[in-house]
Structures are given as C-alpha cells and as structure tokens.
Scaffold this motif. Structure first.
Motif, PDB file in Angstrom:
ATOM      1  N   ILE A 283       0.840  -1.229   0.132  1.00 37.49           N
ATOM      2  CA  ILE A 283       0.188   0.181   0.069  1.00 37.49           C
ATOM      3  C   ILE A 283       1.134   1.097   0.042  1.00 37.49           C
ATOM      4  CG2 ILE A 283       0.070   0.023   2.411  1.00 37.49           C
ATOM      5  CD1 ILE A 283      -3.001   1.018   1.998  1.00 37.49           C
ATOM      6  N   SER A 285       2.471   4.787   0.820  1.00 35.07           N
ATOM      7  CA  SER A 285       2.809   5.727   2.059  1.00 35.07           C
ATOM      8  C   SER A 285       2.109   6.775   2.154  1.00 35.07           C
ATOM      9  CB  SER A 285       4.265   5.966   2.175  1.00 35.07           C
ATOM     10  OG  SER A 285       4.534   6.932   1.261  1.00 35.07           O
ATOM     11  N   VAL A 286       1.726   7.437   3.606  1.00 36.43           N
ATOM     12  CA  VAL A 286       1.094   8.555   3.758  1.00 36.43           C
ATOM     13  C   VAL A 286       1.344   9.748   2.731  1.00 36.43           C
ATOM     14  CG1 VAL A 286       0.390  10.269   5.587  1.00 36.43           C
ATOM     15  CG2 VAL A 286       0.718   7.703   6.138  1.00 36.43           C
ATOM     16  N   LEU A 289       0.162   8.963  -0.804  1.00 31.65           N
ATOM     17  CA  LEU A 289      -1.282   9.046  -0.722  1.00 31.65           C
ATOM     18  C   LEU A 289      -1.594  10.475  -0.791  1.00 31.65           C
ATOM     19  CD1 LEU A 289      -2.384   6.124   1.627  1.00 31.65           C
ATOM     20  CD2 LEU A 289      -2.555   6.317  -0.954  1.00 31.65           C
ATOM     21  N   ILE A 357       1.665   2.179   5.611  1.00 31.97           N
ATOM     22  CA  ILE A 357       1.619   3.442   5.286  1.00 31.97           C
ATOM     23  C   ILE A 357       2.585   4.364   5.884  1.00 31.97           C
ATOM     24  CG2 ILE A 357      -0.931   3.131   4.688  1.00 31.97           C
ATOM     25  CD1 ILE A 357      -1.345   4.399   7.428  1.00 31.97           C
ATOM     26  N   ASP A 363       6.019  10.518   7.264  1.00 36.43           N
ATOM     27  CA  ASP A 363       4.570   9.841   7.412  1.00 36.43           C
ATOM     28  C   ASP A 363       3.837  10.121   8.560  1.00 36.43           C
ATOM     29  OD1 ASP A 363       4.952   9.287   4.651  1.00 36.43           O
ATOM     30  OD2 ASP A 363       5.954   7.303   5.227  1.00 36.43           O
ATOM     31  N   ILE A 406      -7.830  -1.196   1.921  1.00 37.51           N
ATOM     32  CA  ILE A 406      -6.514  -1.541   1.056  1.00 37.51           C
ATOM     33  C   ILE A 406      -6.929  -1.515  -0.476  1.00 37.51           C
ATOM     34  CG2 ILE A 406      -4.559  -2.675   0.963  1.00 37.51           C
ATOM     35  CD1 ILE A 406      -4.801  -3.612   3.621  1.00 37.51           C
ATOM     36  N   ASN A 410      -5.612   1.430  -3.090  1.00 36.81           N
ATOM     37  CA  ASN A 410      -4.616   0.962  -4.227  1.00 36.81           C
ATOM     38  C   ASN A 410      -5.318   1.426  -5.539  1.00 36.81           C
ATOM     39  OD1 ASN A 410      -2.594  -0.016  -2.707  1.00 36.81           O
ATOM     40  ND2 ASN A 410      -3.419  -1.905  -2.596  1.00 36.81           N
TER      41      ASN A 410
END
Length: 474
Positions: A283, A285-286, A289, A357, A363, A406, A410
């Motif tokens: 997934i 990372s912060v 995203l 994440i 993050d 998740i 994605n």
C-alpha cells in the motif's frame, strides 16, 4: 523484582487480618489442576510451590491494580503515582514502564479466576468480589489501551469470563468477526496481494529487459572473432558509461531501484525456496497518498472504523495514542492473537496496515498533524520506528473491511493522473536506459569510424564544398 513482589504481597495481605498467608496458600492448592490447565506448557513445579508462586504473584498484581484504581479515581494516574511505593535497596523508584511490561507479557499472565479466588478468600463481602475486581481490570485496560475500547461499560460477569488481563484487553479492542467474513471471496486477505505498483498491460518493461539481457549475454559468451571484436569494446564502454551515469544525482537512485525490482527468475525462485517470507502489505505510504490527493481523517471509534471513501478520496483511521508503554502492549497483543484459533488476525492486520503506510518520519508527522496519532513519545521518528519494527503476521489472515479499504486505496492511487504519468515515465526510463546506452555507444563507434575514414579520404573537402555552396545560394 522478586523482592518487590514479596513486599507488595506482604503489604496487601496485611490489610486483611482475618487470614494468614499460609491459609491462603493451602486454599489455592485446591485449584492446582485448574491453574495448570491454563498454560500451554507443563509447569515443572510441585503443587505447593505453584500455590506459593500464584499467591505471591496474585497479591502483587492485586496490589498494583488497587493502587492504579485509587489514583485513577483521583484523576492523578501518572508513571510514578502507581509505583511510588516500589523502591530498590538504594532508594530509587522502580521504572513504571518495566512493571507494566512484565504485567502485559503473554507468558506472565495470571488467570482472572485465580484473582477472584484470592479476593473471595480474603474478603467475605460479596460486593467486593463482584464489583471491585472487574472495575479495577476495566479501568486498567481503559487507561492502557492505545485504541478506543469497543465497550467501556462491560458487565462484571463478562469481565470474569475472560482468561486473563491480556485476553480481556484484546477482546475490548478487537471486534468480533462473523463466520462469513473469515473467508472473503475477493481473496485480498493475503499479504502483498493488493499491489499498488502495477505496470501497464500493453508494455512490460521488465520482461523486455530480461529478453534483451539474455540475448546480449548469449552474444558475449560466443567466442567468435568478428562478434568478439564488436562485443568486447561495447562491454568496456558500457562499464564506463554506467559508472558515469550512476554518478548523476537522481539517476543512481532510479538505477538501484530498478536493479532491486528486476531479478532473474532463478534468483527469485531460490529466495522463495529458502524461507516462506511474509511480505509487507503493499500500500502506498502516507506521503505518496497525500501526493495523490488522498485526505486522512480520524475516527472516534475502534479498529472497525477503518475504511476508505473513494468518491471523496478520504481515508478514515481510528485515533491511536502512543506512549512509552504502547510498544509493549501492542507487541504482546499481536503475540497473543497469533495463538488464537480465529482465522482473522484483526489487530495484527491493523498494525501491518499502519506499518505499510508509515515508512518515514514524514509519514508519522502527517498522521500526527491530521490528529490520527496522538504522540506522547519523544519524536515522530520513534513512531515510525515503532510501527516499522512490529512483527509481521506468522500466517495469512482475512480481515474483510481492512482488506476492502486497502483495495480501494490502491485502486484510487493507481487511477490518479499524476501516478499514471509517473509510472509510464518510470517504465520508459527503467526499461530503456540500457538500450539507449547501447545505441549511444553504437553511434559513437560509427562517428569514430567516420572520423577515421575522413582522415584518410577527402571528407574535409566535401564538407567544405557543401558549406560553400550553401552559403553562396543564401
């Protein structure tokens, strides 16, 4: 620690004048077989010795919980308030975190029924047995839990049904899963199944790179005169050019990442055969995203509130409070959950999500600024180190609502315009840098041949004539 236990047991026992310690031990011997059945390993001690151990440890835990309960009622629970009476031979206070760490370890758990027996033996009042111990246990779990509890007013009868303190804390944090949710159809429960770094279906740069690499190695291995005269200079130039390119800022990082991403099939298969490694949840990372436009929002509920709103591009996560005791509590919750028969390791899956994440200090800082993490540690680096150091799941698990979040994250991340442009550029650079290097080397060799040819024949005259005719027509 043994001296502190004896002192606490003596102090707690002195509050009840009606019963001597030997009488308490003699009554606990009657529960020997029930106590032994609570542990997976055989306790290689005699029955009387086991009763003495349980009496001392039980009294110590009751004394600690009693002091904790009193200070909590007075709204003065601190790291030193509950352990101010525990000092060593030099007069220094015992570390509060050390005591909590010992109490919350899986291997140090004492059955709750044994604590109830000790209280019932000491006190003949029924309200003490029914209300005081459950309220002490619930208050301790509430103050120690990093995540909000599912039920904060659990009845006393249900508190007594749990096996031990860690089991009570676990079931207060983790929601119950339905039988139909243990086997989801989409199969996203497997670790690493929902990858966000997918390539475009029309072009696979890794496969083309492997085919070209195998052909080039095959040509280099042929010891033929004409082929060797061509491949050896190119290999030498490739070595020099790759060193020059690798020194360029930014390019070295891309090349190193590409070499890690693309491995020969033999190497990958050998790694799999060695150990069945459980990978981290795939997934973004912060920070990645956030670059894709995803907003992080805190929720007031527990782990069950993890979800992603694809339309609003909002990722909802529960508020988690981290302090010096959080790592010990979380690690032991993960260890205890792995011993349960349930297929859904909910808390482990949540820690793996946070591990996925949170990759860097940035993050952790972003989650703290969005009020998802309440950080009482020294810095954001400690938060990142805490989650990145958490153990991975010992077996595959299915948690539908976390896996659905998740999957949605994605999908949203992959369909973002910035990410698609970045991926295409990455595929082009990663997949063609070596081919472009060879083309540049071939062109360089052609120019060298042309220079050698022109030095012998009349190329300078031809160039001079062409430039003169061009200037005259102008």
């Amino acid at each position: 620690m043994e001296r502190y236990k004896l002192a606490a047991a003596a102090r707690h026992q002195s509050q009840f004048k009606s019963l001597e310690f030997k009488q308490l031990v003699n009554q606990l011997i009657e529960h020997e077989h029930r106590v032994r059945a609570c542990y997976h390993m055989y306790l290689d001690v005699e029955g009387k010795t086991l009763a003495w151990i349980m009496a001392i440890d039980g009294l110590f835990l009751l004394d600690f919980l009693h002091n904790y309960h009193i200070h909590m009622k007075e709204n003065s629970v601190s790291s030193s308030a509950t352990t101010a009476h525990l000092v060593d031979s030099t007069g220094r206070k015992l570390a509060h975190g050390t005591v909590l760490g010992d109490i919350m370890m899986v291997e140090n758990q004492i059955p709750i029924f044994l604590l109830r027996e000790i209280v019932s033996i000491q006190c003949s009042l029924p309200d003490v047995e029914d209300n005081l111990l459950p309220s002490m246990l619930m208050g301790f779990c509430k103050s120690l839990s990093p995540i909000k509890l599912i039920k904060e007013d659990l009845p006393s009868s249900q508190v007594a049904e749990h096996a031990h303190l860690l089991d009570l804390l676990y079931h207060l944090i983790v929601p119950k899963m339905n039988c139909s949710e243990d086997n989801p159809v989409n199969g996203f429960g497997k670790l690493g199944s929902s990858s966000f770094d997918t390539t475009e279906p029309s072009f696979d740069s890794s496969k083309s790179y492997q085919v070209f690499d195998k052909l080039w190695n095959l040509l280099c291995s042929l010891h033929v005169g004409l082929i060797s005269t061509i491949t050896k200079p190119i290999q030498n130039l490739l070595g020099v050019s790759s060193k020059i390119i690798s020194n360029v800022p930014g390019v070295s990082i891309l090349m190193s990442k590409k070499k890690e991403d693309i491995k020969p099939e033999e190497e990958v298969s050998s790694d799999v055969k060695k150990t069945p490694k459980v990978e981290e949840i795939m997934i973004p990372s912060v920070s990645m995203l956030r670059f894709a436009g995803v907003e992080f929002c805190p929720t007031t509920g527990g782990i069950s509130t993890v979800q992603f709103d694809a339309c609003a591009k909002k990722f909802y996560l529960p508020i988690i409070t981290l302090n010096v005791n959080s790592e010990v509590v979380m690690r032991n919750l993960v260890a205890y959950e792995s011993s349960l028969t349930s297929e859904s390791l909910v808390f482990t899956r949540y820690t793996e999500l946070m591990n996925g994440i949170i990759d860097t200090v940035e993050d952790a800082k972003l989650l703290r600024e969005n009020k998802i993490i309440v950080n009482s540690l020294k810095s954001d680096a400690d938060v990142a180190e805490l989650f990145n150091g958490m153990s991975k799941s010992v077996r595959l698990t299915n948690v539908p609502y976390i896996d659905k979040a998740i999957e949605d994250v994605n999908k949203c991340f992959n369909n973002t315009r910035q990410i698609r442009m970045y991926r295409r550029m990455k595929n082009f650079v990663y997949g063609s840098w070596r081919i472009l290097t060879i083309i540049a080397v071939v062109l360089l060799m052609l120019l060298m041949v042309l220079q050698s040819f022109c030095s012998v024949y009349s190329c300078p005259r031809m160039v001079h004539t062409f430039s003169s005719s061009t200037s005259g027509s102008g």
